[in-house]
Design an enzyme around this catalytic site. Structure first.
Site: not given
Length: 287
Positions: A92, A183
């Protein structure tokens, strides 16, 4: 007879200003500054060998530590990838990887084929990843299966964030499902309100693309806040700890390192293992 009164003018005597001496005020300050600058340069030149040795020692120690950390990370990367032989491997990326030479992106550590890539598209309500367009097109030209992800900001409107992602990302047949990256915990709202916002983003995006999004997060965040209430979604979990050697059977993807080397990309790259082989990866793509 009356005496005429005479108005006496008061004589004001102005004191003449003394001219400042050459070494007064700003001139003196400037001279002092010059003196200290020359003193510092003089001391630096006098002790140049000792200073050079000290900074060389420090930089060498830092470089050696970085090399050792990289060596240990590389050993783990190989161990994990070897244990997952047959699984589909991907990376990613975002603007933090800079400009990527996509035609060179083919293997990890020059050995393990790369099948897919997740690309950061948007952040919050209004920030486009600076390299998204280049990465999105580059991955396609290099015939990698690609997916786009949105970095969710807990303190911004969830529907506005979903709309921004939808306006930015156009998915085609064969692309991976959209990803919600969460997150952080909120500062201005409760965790329960955060969960409401996440659900709204997921539903809005699913309604538009007609495919169920994936949720990316860290393992502890997943266990503490998302595992139970979002069990109807598939998860992409980040865990870099050495004690974990294999992907959990409940995870769709496992991001096991952030320190891998890939041709065409400067610096470190995140690596992800799909819980299946390349043929199975095709089953979750957009139809």
């Amino acid at each position: 007879m009356r005496r005429k009164s005479v108005n006496k003018k008061t004589i004001v005597r102005r004191r003449t200003k003394k001219k400042g001496s050459f070494f007064s005020g700003k001139v003196l300050q400037f001279m002092v500054l010059i003196f200290f600058v020359l003193l510092v340069f003089g001391l630096g030149y006098h002790y140049r060998n000792g200073l050079g040795y000290y900074f060389s020692f420090k930089s060498n120690r830092t470089a050696q530590k970085e090399l050792e950390d990289k060596r240990i990370s590389d050993v783990r990367n190989h161990q994990v990838l070897d244990k997952h032989e047959g699984k589909s491997i991907g990376i990613d990326v975002s603007e933090y990887q800079g400009k990527i030479s996509w035609m060179e992106v083919d293997t990890l550590e020059g050995k393990y084929p790369i099948d897919f890539v997740f690309i950061r598209a948007t952040v919050g309500e209004d920030r486009l990843d600076r390299q998204f367009n280049n990465n999105w097109l580059g991955a396609k030209k290099n015939k990698l299966r690609r997916g786009a992800y949105h970095y969710y900001r807990p303190n911004e409107n969830s529907l506005d964030q979903a709309e921004f992602f939808i306006k930015t990302v156009s998915l085609s047949k064969g692309d991976l499902p959209p990803v919600l990256d969460i997150e952080k915990l909120p500062k201005n709202q409760s965790v329960e309100r955060l969960k409401v916002g996440l659900r709204r983003w997921l539903q809005k995006v699913e309604e538009h693309y007609q495919v169920k999004p994936i949720i990316y997060t860290g393992e502890s965040y997943y266990d503490d806040f998302l595992k139970e209430e979002f069990s109807d979604y598939l998860f992409w979990i980040a865990n870099y700890n050495f004690y974990r050697e294999e992907i959990d059977e409940e995870w769709l993807f496992w991001q096991f390192t952030e320190k891998a080397s890939v041709n065409g990309i400067k610096g470190n790259v995140d690596v992800n293992i799909y819980n299946g082989d390349l043929q199975q990866l095709q089953f979750i793509t957009v139809e």
